[in-house]
Each structure stands twice: as C-alpha cells, then as structure tokens.
Design a protein around this motif. Structure first.
Motif, PDB file in Angstrom:
ATOM      1  N   GLY A  60      -6.039   3.784  11.777  1.00 29.83           N
ATOM      2  CA  GLY A  60      -5.583   5.143  11.542  1.00 29.83           C
ATOM      3  C   GLY A  60      -4.735   5.291  10.285  1.00 29.83           C
ATOM      4  O   GLY A  60      -4.059   4.360   9.873  1.00 29.83           O
ATOM      5  N   TRP A  61      -4.821   6.478   9.680  1.00 30.74           N
ATOM      6  CA  TRP A  61      -4.106   6.732   8.434  1.00 30.74           C
ATOM      7  C   TRP A  61      -2.599   6.630   8.606  1.00 30.74           C
ATOM      8  O   TRP A  61      -1.884   6.205   7.710  1.00 30.74           O
ATOM      9  N   ALA A  62      -2.083   6.981   9.769  1.00 34.00           N
ATOM     10  CA  ALA A  62      -0.637   6.920  10.006  1.00 34.00           C
ATOM     11  C   ALA A  62      -0.112   5.489   9.936  1.00 34.00           C
ATOM     12  O   ALA A  62       1.070   5.279   9.698  1.00 34.00           O
ATOM     13  N   TYR A  63      -0.986   4.519  10.125  1.00 31.32           N
ATOM     14  CA  TYR A  63      -0.591   3.107  10.091  1.00 31.32           C
ATOM     15  C   TYR A  63      -1.056   2.413   8.816  1.00 31.32           C
ATOM     16  O   TYR A  63      -1.051   1.196   8.745  1.00 31.32           O
ATOM     17  N   ARG A  64      -1.435   3.186   7.811  1.00 28.99           N
ATOM     18  CA  ARG A  64      -1.888   2.599   6.550  1.00 28.99           C
ATOM     19  C   ARG A  64      -0.801   1.707   5.959  1.00 28.99           C
ATOM     20  O   ARG A  64       0.379   2.039   6.004  1.00 28.99           O
ATOM     21  N   PRO A  65      -1.186   0.559   5.407  1.00 27.82           N
ATOM     22  CA  PRO A  65      -0.185  -0.328   4.799  1.00 27.82           C
ATOM     23  C   PRO A  65       0.510   0.343   3.612  1.00 27.82           C
ATOM     24  O   PRO A  65      -0.021   1.285   3.018  1.00 27.82           O
ATOM     25  N   PRO A  66       1.695  -0.125   3.257  1.00 29.84           N
ATOM     26  CA  PRO A  66       2.389   0.411   2.083  1.00 29.84           C
ATOM     27  C   PRO A  66       1.505   0.305   0.835  1.00 29.84           C
ATOM     28  O   PRO A  66       0.765  -0.661   0.662  1.00 29.84           O
ATOM     29  N   ALA A  67       1.596   1.325  -0.022  1.00 25.35           N
ATOM     30  CA  ALA A  67       0.762   1.382  -1.222  1.00 25.35           C
ATOM     31  C   ALA A  67       1.616   1.389  -2.480  1.00 25.35           C
ATOM     32  O   ALA A  67       2.681   2.009  -2.516  1.00 25.35           O
ATOM     33  N   MET A  68       1.128   0.696  -3.503  1.00 23.08           N
ATOM     34  CA  MET A  68       1.737   0.754  -4.832  1.00 23.08           C
ATOM     35  C   MET A  68       0.836   1.638  -5.676  1.00 23.08           C
ATOM     36  O   MET A  68      -0.334   1.326  -5.880  1.00 23.08           O
ATOM     37  N   LEU A  69       1.392   2.745  -6.142  1.00 23.19           N
ATOM     38  CA  LEU A  69       0.646   3.731  -6.913  1.00 23.19           C
ATOM     39  C   LEU A  69       1.148   3.740  -8.350  1.00 23.19           C
ATOM     40  O   LEU A  69       2.279   3.355  -8.618  1.00 23.19           O
ATOM     41  N   GLY A  70       0.317   4.211  -9.260  1.00 21.26           N
ATOM     42  CA  GLY A  70       0.703   4.337 -10.657  1.00 21.26           C
ATOM     43  C   GLY A  70       1.166   5.756 -10.953  1.00 21.26           C
ATOM     44  O   GLY A  70       0.485   6.717 -10.611  1.00 21.26           O
ATOM     45  N   CYS A  71       2.305   5.873 -11.593  1.00 18.80           N
ATOM     46  CA  CYS A  71       2.821   7.195 -11.959  1.00 18.80           C
ATOM     47  C   CYS A  71       2.023   7.729 -13.147  1.00 18.80           C
ATOM     48  O   CYS A  71       1.930   7.061 -14.186  1.00 18.80           O
ATOM     49  N   PRO A  72       1.466   8.943 -13.055  1.00 18.27           N
ATOM     50  CA  PRO A  72       0.711   9.502 -14.180  1.00 18.27           C
ATOM     51  C   PRO A  72       1.612   9.943 -15.341  1.00 18.27           C
ATOM     52  O   PRO A  72       1.142  10.109 -16.460  1.00 18.27           O
ATOM     53  N   GLU A  73       2.896  10.113 -15.087  1.00 22.94           N
ATOM     54  CA  GLU A  73       3.823  10.560 -16.117  1.00 22.94           C
ATOM     55  C   GLU A  73       4.288   9.410 -17.020  1.00 22.94           C
ATOM     56  O   GLU A  73       4.292   9.528 -18.232  1.00 22.94           O
ATOM     57  N   CYS A  74       4.706   8.285 -16.394  1.00 25.80           N
ATOM     58  CA  CYS A  74       5.288   7.201 -17.189  1.00 25.80           C
ATOM     59  C   CYS A  74       4.590   5.848 -16.995  1.00 25.80           C
ATOM     60  O   CYS A  74       4.904   4.894 -17.688  1.00 25.80           O
ATOM     61  N   GLY A  75       3.670   5.761 -16.045  1.00 26.26           N
ATOM     62  CA  GLY A  75       2.932   4.520 -15.819  1.00 26.26           C
ATOM     63  C   GLY A  75       3.636   3.521 -14.923  1.00 26.26           C
ATOM     64  O   GLY A  75       3.110   2.437 -14.668  1.00 26.26           O
ATOM     65  N   ALA A  76       4.822   3.846 -14.453  1.00 26.75           N
ATOM     66  CA  ALA A  76       5.558   2.926 -13.576  1.00 26.75           C
ATOM     67  C   ALA A  76       4.901   2.846 -12.207  1.00 26.75           C
ATOM     68  O   ALA A  76       4.123   3.714 -11.819  1.00 26.75           O
ATOM     69  N   GLY A  77       5.226   1.795 -11.482  1.00 25.09           N
ATOM     70  CA  GLY A  77       4.725   1.642 -10.124  1.00 25.09           C
ATOM     71  C   GLY A  77       5.581   2.414  -9.143  1.00 25.09           C
ATOM     72  O   GLY A  77       6.807   2.410  -9.216  1.00 25.09           O
TER      73      GLY A  77
END
Length: 149
Positions: A60-77
């Motif tokens: 289930g989506w509520a139990y999705r593992p933690p995600a590292m995303l890329g910021c579209p503004e500065c590129g930071a994680g």
C-alpha cells in the motif's frame, strides 16, 4: 597421585568444553528465536499480498518506503520520509504538496528496516507514475503498491 588425577580430569574437562563449545553456541542460536519473552514478537514475515519470499514486507501507498527526491529549483536531495508528508527542500526552502511527488525526480527509495538503497520499478508504467514495487537486497524487505487490476 590424587593431585595428578584431579589435574588430568580438569584438563580433559577443559578440552571437552572447547570441543563442545561451538555446538553449544550453535544450539543456543537455533533455540533463541523460539523462546518467548516479555517483549513483542520479533519474527519478521512478508505480507501475504506481496507474494514474495522476503523476510519482511508491506503493501500500500501509505507504507511506501522513504524517498529521496530531486529539487527542481536547486537540485538538492529532498527526503520524504512518509508519502503523506509535504516535500520541503532543505537547501532552497521550496515546498511541494505530497501529490507532486510524481512531478519530481525520484532518486532512490530507502529501506525502512536497514536504510539501504532499494531496487524499485513499475509494472504498469502507462497506468501509474509512481513506483509499484521496491526490494531491499540487503535485508530482504519488500514493498508493493496495492492497486486493483
């Protein structure tokens, strides 16, 4: 003579304990998980819905593992620990609602058990814009996106 025999018995007993020690250790390792204690059950079994041979799992989506995303503004994680959390960039203070995760670059999913990088993918890329499964090869944790076919 009695002192020599006592020393011989002690030497044989010590030699025997050195020989039996590995077996005693192994027996202890095999029996320990079966003992009951005051704490919660420590067995980790995979969720039935995941249909895997993994040790632990969630569905289930509520139990999705933690995600590292890329910021579209500065590129930071950006770490999004919970799928319902806002996506807040620690570098440039950009903020996105949880639903915009699909608009951002998904860099990796992090195992909630051992914190290792998870392999992830999609089974229906034309139907969903989110990861549909993730597996940790380090601790054998597995997550599945629950949906109806």
């Amino acid at each position: 003579m009695a002192d020599d025999s006592h020393g011989l018995v002690a030497t044989l007993a010590a030699a025997g304990s050195r020989i039996l020690a590995p077996f005693a250790w192994l027996l202890g390792r095999l029996i320990e998980p079966l003992r009951t204690g005051d704490g919660p059950n420590k067995f980790r079994l995979s969720s039935v819905e995941t249909h895997t041979t993994t040790i632990d799992g969630d569905t289930g989506w509520a139990y999705r593992p933690p995600a590292m995303l890329g910021c579209p503004e500065c590129g930071a994680g950006i770490l999004q620990s919970d799928p319902r959390d806002d996506i807040d960039c620690p570098s440039c203070s950009a903020t996105f609602p949880p639903g915009e995760m699909t608009d951002l670059e998904l860099r990796l999913l992090i195992c909630p058990v051992c914190r290792a990088r998870m392999e992830h993918g999609q089974r229906h890329p034309e139907a969903f814009d989110v990861p549909e499964w993730a597996t940790c090869h380090n601790c054998q944790y597995h997550w599945e996106f629950k949906h109806f076919y």
